[in-house]
Write an enzyme that holds these catalytic residues in place. Structure first.
Site, PDB file in Angstrom:
ATOM      1  CG  ASP A 116      12.881  -5.608 -25.623  1.00 34.46           C
ATOM      2  OD1 ASP A 116      12.128  -4.920 -24.903  1.00 34.46           O
ATOM      3  OD2 ASP A 116      13.307  -6.734 -25.289  1.00 34.46           O
ATOM      4  CE  LYS A 134       5.191  -7.922 -43.342  1.00 37.25           C
ATOM      5  NZ  LYS A 134       6.523  -7.562 -43.895  1.00 37.25           N
ATOM      6  CG  ASP A 150       7.137  -7.076 -26.430  1.00 33.72           C
ATOM      7  OD1 ASP A 150       7.644  -6.542 -25.423  1.00 33.72           O
ATOM      8  OD2 ASP A 150       7.285  -8.281 -26.711  1.00 33.72           O
ATOM      9  CE1 TYR A 207       2.441  -9.053 -27.215  1.00 33.38           C
ATOM     10  CE2 TYR A 207       2.421  -8.969 -24.822  1.00 33.38           C
ATOM     11  CZ  TYR A 207       3.114  -8.932 -26.014  1.00 33.38           C
ATOM     12  OH  TYR A 207       4.468  -8.773 -25.997  1.00 33.38           O
ATOM     13  CG  ASP A 254       9.356  -5.590 -43.300  1.00 33.52           C
ATOM     14  OD1 ASP A 254       8.604  -4.593 -43.262  1.00 33.52           O
ATOM     15  OD2 ASP A 254       9.425  -6.327 -44.309  1.00 33.52           O
TER      16      ASP A 254
HETATM   17  C1  IPM Z   1       7.120  -5.833 -21.798  1.00 34.37           C
HETATM   18  C2  IPM Z   1       7.322  -7.297 -21.536  1.00 34.37           C
HETATM   19  C3  IPM Z   1       5.973  -7.974 -21.414  1.00 34.37           C
HETATM   20  C4  IPM Z   1       5.225  -7.738 -22.711  1.00 34.37           C
HETATM   21  C5  IPM Z   1       6.026  -9.479 -21.068  1.00 34.37           C
HETATM   22  C6  IPM Z   1       6.817  -9.747 -19.811  1.00 34.37           C
HETATM   23  C7  IPM Z   1       4.652 -10.081 -20.970  1.00 34.37           C
HETATM   24  O1  IPM Z   1       8.106  -7.856 -22.532  1.00 34.37           O
HETATM   25  O2  IPM Z   1       6.502  -5.158 -20.936  1.00 34.37           O
HETATM   26  O3  IPM Z   1       7.576  -5.354 -22.825  1.00 34.37           O
HETATM   27  O4  IPM Z   1       5.449  -8.454 -23.685  1.00 34.37           O
HETATM   28  O5  IPM Z   1       4.406  -6.810 -22.748  1.00 34.37           O
HETATM   29 MG    MG Z   2       8.907  -6.470 -23.864  1.00 32.94          MG
END
Ligand code: IPM
Ligand code: MG
Length: 358
Positions: free
Chosen positions: A251, A191, A247, A142, A223
């Site tokens: 999710d 990884k 990240d 990032y 993975d």
């Molecule tokens: C999160 C989001 C952010 C990230 C984006 C919006 C930059 O996906 O907070 O998880 O990738 O950190």
């Molecule tokens: Mg995110």
């Protein structure tokens, strides 16, 4: 006691969900006798529209002067054409870096009432799960060098990942300390079969593991970790990983709890201030329609009470209220899959949680 909180509502559903969390904090303040003061600052697309940049200095200064920061979400199609440096998302990375928030805690916990909302088979979630994802937040790909250049096939783009021993050690230590306070199981995700940064990550984690012999430590390739999360989430307690892997895995884990609209987060550094935000985005498709699930932001406010202010009873009061409202069958649209209850709006869900707080 007075607490000054910087509000970064941002874009899309950001203002709606932050308003919900503010209502909850005000109710908690009235119930427990705290004085929460809120000061709004611009961030993301709304800041671009108002002052021509996604992260105005005034916002950084306001956050630095506050006791804690509550953020909604940034971004939307209106600003998608902008170059990387000008995008709303750049402001999110900028404020995380400016406040030194290298530890991002993302608790993926299945509320008992939402077992039916999880996409996993009932027998896989019957005992529930409670995973703390510890994501490194101010390093890795990032924040590495990026750009365009001419390569073997003409124009190419590149992003680079770098991690120093220092960065790995401090996130690793944070994760081991958290594991010590929980069930003392820590999984480090990397990884290392491909990436040099992951090999350094793993070597550093192993050195730390010797300092924490009480913690049952294991390594997993990312993975495999992604697969294990849907195969058997109950096996995990604390997971520590890099910025990008965290990240992605958070999710994935959020959906196992019923909806990404459920997952809160705390971003912490060397001071108690921290920044608190839902892990989801600005959901421009439902913005302004009073359909958003405010729970992730409300639970983020609970994390603020716990980590920034040490208000454990107050944090628990919010979490219990969310639990009770879900148990009573109230669901926002994102959660409706499993329930016959009528779907409630963002403000209705907030009102139910306020009622449950009392
Ligand atoms: C999160 C989001 C952010 C990230 C984006 C919006 C930059 O996906 O907070 O998880 O990738 O950190
Ligand atoms: Mg995110």
């Amino acid at each position: 006691m007075q607490y000054n909180i910087a509000l970064l509502k941002g874009d899309g559903i950001g203002p709606e969900i932050v308003d919900s969390a503010v209502a909850v904090l005000e109710r908690i303040g009235a119930k427990f006798g705290h004085d929460f003061r809120f000061t709004p600052y611009l961030i993301g697309g709304c800041a671009i529209d108002a002052v021509g940049m996604p992260l105005p200095q005034e916002t950084v200064d306001g956050c630095l002067a506050s006791d804690s920061v509550l953020l909604g979400a940034v971004g939307g199609p209106k600003w998608d054409h902008l170059s990387g440096e000008q995008r709303p998302e750049k402001a999110l990375l900028g404020i995380r870096a400016a406040l030194g928030l290298y530890t991002n805690l993302r608790p993926a916990k299945l509320f008992p009432a939402l077992r039916g909302a999880s996409p996993l088979r009932a027998d896989l979630v019957s005992a529930g799960f409670d995973i703390m994802i510890v994501r490194e937040l101010t390093g890795g790909i990032y924040f590495g060098d990026r750009g365009y250049r001419t390569g073997r096939y003409g124009e190419e783009a590149f992003d680079t990942e770098a991690y120093s021993v220092h960065e790995i050690e401090r996130i690793g230590r944070a994760a081991f300390e958290i594991a010590m306070k929980r069930s003392r199981r820590l999984t480090s995700v990397d990884k290392a079969n491909v990436l040099e940064t992951s090999r350094l990550w793993r070597k550093t984690m192993h050195r730390l593991a010797e300092e924490y012999p009480e913690v049952a430590y294991q390594d997993l390739f990312v993975d495999n970790a992604a697969m294990q999360l849907v195969r058997n989430p109950q096996q995990f307690d604390v997971i520590v990983t890099s910025n990008m892997f965290g990240d992605i895995l958070s999710d994935e884990a959020s959906q196992l709890t019923g909806s990404i609209g459920m997952l809160a987060s705390a971003s912490l550094g060397e001071t108690t201030r921290g920044m608190y935000e839902p892990i989801h985005g600005s959901a421009p498709d439902i913005a302004g329609q009073n359909k958003a699930n405010p729970i992730a932001t409300i639970l983020s406010a609970a994390m603020m009470l716990r980590y920034a202010f040490g208000l454990t009873d107050e944090a628990k009061c919010i979490e219990d209220a969310v639990d009770a409202v879900l148990a009573a069958g109230f669901r926002t649209a994102d959660l409706i899959g499993d329930s016959d209850a009528a779907c409630c709006s963002c403000t209705e869900m907030t009102a139910e949680i306020l009622k449950a707080i009392g």
